[in-house]
Motif scaffolding. Structure first.
Motif, PDB file in Angstrom:
ATOM      1  N   PRO A  14       0.821  -1.575  -0.129  1.00 54.64           N
ATOM      2  CA  PRO A  14       0.114   0.406   0.331  1.00 54.64           C
ATOM      3  C   PRO A  14       1.088   0.991   0.047  1.00 54.64           C
ATOM      4  N   TYR A  15       1.817   1.394   1.091  1.00 57.52           N
ATOM      5  CA  TYR A  15       2.913   2.511   0.827  1.00 57.52           C
ATOM      6  C   TYR A  15       3.039   2.478  -0.860  1.00 57.52           C
ATOM      7  N   SER A  18       0.666   3.937  -3.238  1.00 63.09           N
ATOM      8  CA  SER A  18       0.575   5.131  -2.803  1.00 63.09           C
ATOM      9  C   SER A  18       1.546   5.684  -3.227  1.00 63.09           C
ATOM     10  N   ILE A  22       0.901   9.174  -6.177  1.00 59.80           N
ATOM     11  CA  ILE A  22       1.499  10.715  -5.958  1.00 59.80           C
ATOM     12  C   ILE A  22       2.379  10.804  -7.243  1.00 59.80           C
ATOM     13  N   PRO A 228       6.026  11.641  -0.793  1.00 60.69           N
ATOM     14  CA  PRO A 228       5.837  10.375  -1.115  1.00 60.69           C
ATOM     15  C   PRO A 228       6.731   8.996  -0.935  1.00 60.69           C
ATOM     16  N   MET A 231       7.017   7.018   1.756  1.00 63.19           N
ATOM     17  CA  MET A 231       6.002   6.093   1.551  1.00 63.19           C
ATOM     18  C   MET A 231       7.441   5.199   0.770  1.00 63.19           C
TER      19      MET A 231
END
Length: 298
Positions: A14-15, A18, A22, A228, A231
């Motif tokens: 998920p990171y 994501s 972005i 980002p 992440m």
């Protein structure tokens, strides 16, 4: 950093998604700042990143690591070089977005993984596997056919791919954390950035203070820079590097779709042929990565 435990992959994915979502949609953000000179946007991006990164490091208890880097001359020299490269990369990217060359920027980041393989061979002594050599050769053919049709934007793609590739190479051989490293880079760039901001402010063309929307977008550029990346760093620790490599194509794919279908950039037959060859080279590259990953786990 590249753990291969299957139990950790769900928490890292998920990171990664994501972060690349972005980065994929970030052209929309910078399009809103097209009326601000790219140098001013980069300077604001650098300056507003610093306080956010300091807060993040305080929460992660990394301020000591940040301070220690200033006492290590070799690390500091490397980070000055990487700071210069990432500033050039940001400047070219923002210029490309603001001047309707999103497709050229997208091509640059499609090429980046293949450039990384090439740089690894040249500077780290990493051997190219047969399929990797084929992938690089196919990508080179794709770039070569642009010379006769899109030479005016080819430099954008090549510059983005190599500046980010060399940036990654320097960061790979410099043993500092991702967040402290970025904080050092932005700190080193801060004096020049501040000078640029003041110059544009005096000229009345810097954008900051013109209206609430522009000023807010320039301030949020620090968030767009740091979040980002954080992440991505989290994802890299929690999932295999091979898996992470496939996710990275989300960003240039989104940028490609935005350029063609949202901003209406022309996609000539030659450009389309180039992209098809690049996509084919990526397919070869991914097939090789899957084969190598399975062999390593066997």
């Amino acid at each position: 950093m590249a753990e291969s435990s299957d139990t950790k992959q769900p928490s890292g994915l998920p990171y990664a998604i994501s972060a690349y979502l972005i980065w994929g949609f970030v052209p929309v953000y910078f399009k809103l700042l097209s009326h601000v000179p790219p140098v001013a946007v980069v300077a604001q991006r650098i300056l507003w990143s610093i306080p956010l990164l300091l807060v993040i490091m305080a929460l992660r208890k990394q301020l000591d690591e940040y301070a220690a880097i200033f006492r290590h001359k070799a690390h500091l020299r490397n980070l000055l070089a990487s700071a210069t490269l990432i500033a050039i990369n940001w400047l070219i990217y923002i210029w490309a977005v603001s001047t309707d060359h999103i497709l050229a920027a997208s091509l640059g980041y499609y090429l980046n993984p293949l450039v990384n393989v090439l740089l690894g061979r040249l500077f780290l002594g990493e051997r190219l596997r047969p399929l990797q050599m084929v992938a690089v050769a196919v990508a080179a053919i794709g770039v070569a056919i642009l010379i006769g049709d899109a030479l005016d934007t080819l430099w954008v793609s090549v510059s983005l791919a190599f500046s980010f590739g060399l940036y990654g190479l320097i960061r790979k051989i410099t043993p500092v954390g991702s967040v402290p490293g970025l904080a050092i880079e932005t700190t080193l760039l801060a004096p020049l950035s501040l000078a640029a901001v003041l110059w544009y402010a005096q000229a009345g063309t810097g954008g900051f203070g013109d209206d609430v929307t522009t000023s807010g977008l320039l301030i949020l550029a620090g968030v767009v820079t740091a979040v980002p990346l954080l992440m991505f760093a989290t994802a890299a620790r929690r999932m295999s590097y091979a898996s992470l490599g496939f996710v990275q194509y989300i960003a240039p794919s989104i940028a490609f779709l935005l350029g063609v279908f949202v901003y209406g950039e022309p996609l000539s037959t030659t450009k389309l042929a180039c992209f098809i060859l690049i996509w084919f080279s990526i397919a070869i590259f991914c097939a090789d990565a899957i084969k190598n990953y399975r062999a390593a786990k066997a």
